[in-house]
Design a protein around this motif. Sequence first.
Motif, short mmCIF file in Angstrom:
data_model
loop_
_atom_site.label_atom_id
_atom_site.label_comp_id
_atom_site.label_asym_id
_atom_site.label_seq_id
_atom_site.Cartn_x
_atom_site.Cartn_y
_atom_site.Cartn_z
N LEU A 46 0.82 -1.21 0.00
CA LEU A 46 0.00 0.00 0.00
C LEU A 46 0.85 1.26 0.00
O LEU A 46 0.43 2.30 -0.52
CB LEU A 46 -0.95 0.00 1.19
N GLU A 47 2.04 1.19 0.56
CA GLU A 47 2.95 2.34 0.52
C GLU A 47 3.37 2.64 -0.92
O GLU A 47 3.57 3.80 -1.29
CB GLU A 47 4.19 2.09 1.37
N ARG B 261 -10.06 -2.54 1.64
CA ARG B 261 -10.10 -4.00 1.65
C ARG B 261 -9.07 -4.61 2.59
O ARG B 261 -9.34 -5.57 3.29
CB ARG B 261 -9.89 -4.55 0.23
N VAL B 262 -7.86 -4.05 2.63
CA VAL B 262 -6.83 -4.56 3.52
C VAL B 262 -7.23 -4.32 4.97
O VAL B 262 -7.07 -5.20 5.82
CB VAL B 262 -5.44 -3.93 3.21
N ARG C 128 -8.59 -6.94 10.23
CA ARG C 128 -9.20 -6.11 11.29
C ARG C 128 -8.40 -6.15 12.59
O ARG C 128 -8.34 -5.17 13.32
CB ARG C 128 -10.63 -6.57 11.55
N LEU C 129 -7.79 -7.28 12.88
CA LEU C 129 -7.02 -7.43 14.11
C LEU C 129 -5.53 -7.21 13.87
O LEU C 129 -4.69 -7.59 14.69
CB LEU C 129 -7.25 -8.81 14.71
N GLY C 130 -5.19 -6.63 12.73
CA GLY C 130 -3.79 -6.42 12.40
C GLY C 130 -3.12 -7.74 12.06
O GLY C 130 -3.69 -8.58 11.39
N ASP C 131 -1.91 -7.92 12.55
CA ASP C 131 -1.17 -9.15 12.22
C ASP C 131 -1.66 -10.37 13.00
O ASP C 131 -1.23 -11.48 12.75
CB ASP C 131 0.33 -8.96 12.40
N GLN D 148 -1.07 -14.80 -0.29
CA GLN D 148 0.14 -14.76 -1.11
C GLN D 148 -0.20 -14.57 -2.58
O GLN D 148 0.47 -13.83 -3.29
CB GLN D 148 0.96 -16.03 -0.91
N ARG D 149 -1.27 -15.22 -3.04
CA ARG D 149 -1.69 -15.09 -4.43
C ARG D 149 -2.13 -13.66 -4.73
O ARG D 149 -1.71 -13.05 -5.71
CB ARG D 149 -2.82 -16.06 -4.74
N ALA D 150 -2.96 -13.10 -3.86
CA ALA D 150 -3.45 -11.73 -4.06
C ALA D 150 -2.30 -10.73 -3.97
O ALA D 150 -2.21 -9.80 -4.79
CB ALA D 150 -4.51 -11.41 -3.01
N TYR D 151 -1.41 -10.93 -3.00
CA TYR D 151 -0.27 -10.03 -2.85
C TYR D 151 0.62 -10.06 -4.09
O TYR D 151 1.04 -9.01 -4.59
CB TYR D 151 0.55 -10.39 -1.61
#
Length: 115
Positions: free
Chosen positions: A13-14, A35-36, A41-44, A54-57
Amino acid sequence: MARNSYRNFLRLLEKWPLDETKKGGRDLGEHLRIRVSEAFRLGDATPTNETECQRAYASLNRLANNTYATKYPRKLTSTSTGVSIEECHQIVSTDFLKAIEESEAGMLSGMFKQK
């Protein structure tokens, strides 16, 4: 593992720019940020499907890095309509679309007044 996915998406996102001319839900960068934040919602600590993350990233990272634009460069900079890149950006801006909607609304109200 979710920790790595979350950090990867934050780094992505950066790199992803926000287009100020497409405010109000029309910008892809804005949509991705929403979306991220929903997905993590709970962070990591959010439980995730790592293979899907991994596929989306990987897909979004290829887009952000212009992988295919550099791999397959365009020979021509013109479009089929003859409009330049700058003019295309202006045409799809939110301000331009609002102006079109206002002019169409004015034209329609004028047609109804004539009857």
